[in-house]
Design a protein around this motif. Sequence first.
Motif, short mmCIF file in Angstrom:
data_model
loop_
_atom_site.label_atom_id
_atom_site.label_comp_id
_atom_site.label_asym_id
_atom_site.label_seq_id
_atom_site.Cartn_x
_atom_site.Cartn_y
_atom_site.Cartn_z
N HIS A 61 0.86 -1.18 0.00
CA HIS A 61 0.00 0.00 0.00
C HIS A 61 0.90 1.24 0.00
O HIS A 61 1.67 1.45 0.94
CB HIS A 61 -0.89 -0.04 1.25
N PRO A 62 0.82 2.10 -1.02
CA PRO A 62 1.76 3.23 -1.14
C PRO A 62 1.78 4.18 0.06
O PRO A 62 2.86 4.58 0.51
CB PRO A 62 1.30 3.96 -2.41
N GLU A 63 0.60 4.54 0.58
CA GLU A 63 0.59 5.48 1.71
C GLU A 63 1.12 4.82 2.99
O GLU A 63 1.85 5.45 3.75
CB GLU A 63 -0.82 6.02 1.96
N ARG A 64 0.74 3.58 3.21
CA ARG A 64 1.25 2.88 4.39
C ARG A 64 2.76 2.70 4.29
O ARG A 64 3.47 2.81 5.30
CB ARG A 64 0.60 1.50 4.52
N ARG A 65 3.23 2.40 3.09
CA ARG A 65 4.68 2.21 2.90
C ARG A 65 5.42 3.52 3.15
O ARG A 65 6.47 3.52 3.82
CB ARG A 65 4.96 1.70 1.49
N ALA A 66 4.88 4.64 2.66
CA ALA A 66 5.52 5.94 2.89
C ALA A 66 5.55 6.25 4.38
O ALA A 66 6.57 6.72 4.90
CB ALA A 66 4.79 7.03 2.12
N SER A 67 4.45 5.97 5.07
CA SER A 67 4.40 6.21 6.51
C SER A 67 5.39 5.31 7.24
O SER A 67 6.08 5.74 8.17
CB SER A 67 2.98 5.96 7.01
N TYR A 68 5.48 4.06 6.82
CA TYR A 68 6.42 3.12 7.43
C TYR A 68 7.87 3.57 7.21
O TYR A 68 8.70 3.49 8.12
CB TYR A 68 6.21 1.72 6.85
N ASP A 69 8.16 4.07 6.00
CA ASP A 69 9.52 4.55 5.72
C ASP A 69 9.87 5.75 6.60
O ASP A 69 11.00 5.86 7.09
CB ASP A 69 9.65 4.91 4.23
N VAL A 70 8.92 6.65 6.81
CA VAL A 70 9.15 7.80 7.70
C VAL A 70 9.42 7.29 9.12
O VAL A 70 10.33 7.76 9.81
CB VAL A 70 7.95 8.77 7.67
N TRP A 71 8.61 6.32 9.55
CA TRP A 71 8.80 5.75 10.89
C TRP A 71 10.17 5.08 11.02
O TRP A 71 10.84 5.23 12.05
CB TRP A 71 7.69 4.74 11.17
#
Length: 134
Positions: A61-71
């Motif tokens: 999921h692109p948004e979840r992945r972006a959020s995970y990368d920030v985390w």
Amino acid sequence: MSDAQPTHYDLLSVPPDATADMVRAAYRRAAQRHHPDRCSGDAAAQQRMAHINAAYAVLSHPERRASYDVWMRARQARRLADAAAQAARPSRFAETWPWGLVAATAALALATVGTVLYKTSLPALVIATHALTR
């Protein structure tokens, strides 16, 4: 996730810059390898499969992945900050060495004063001893 657990990227064996197709292919490989039906008798297979599914749910999921990368970047920055704070913290030796220096100086001063008193009073004792023996 704690530090002991692998990242979602580690679970699927993909680099952080992997494309969606690479993530999907890695998920399929991992699912085939660790599926509970395929690993009969392995009690941990179900748990491994749940972790693989969770990793794929985030990375696909692109948004979840972006959020995970920030985390992940924030977690890495926190680790580096904690390591820097630990390195900057004075060691036990650095906190206590001045007191050791004070104790050593006091012991040397006491020894010096004791030696001076002994050497200055020794001739007087010798004279007094000779006077008594005469």
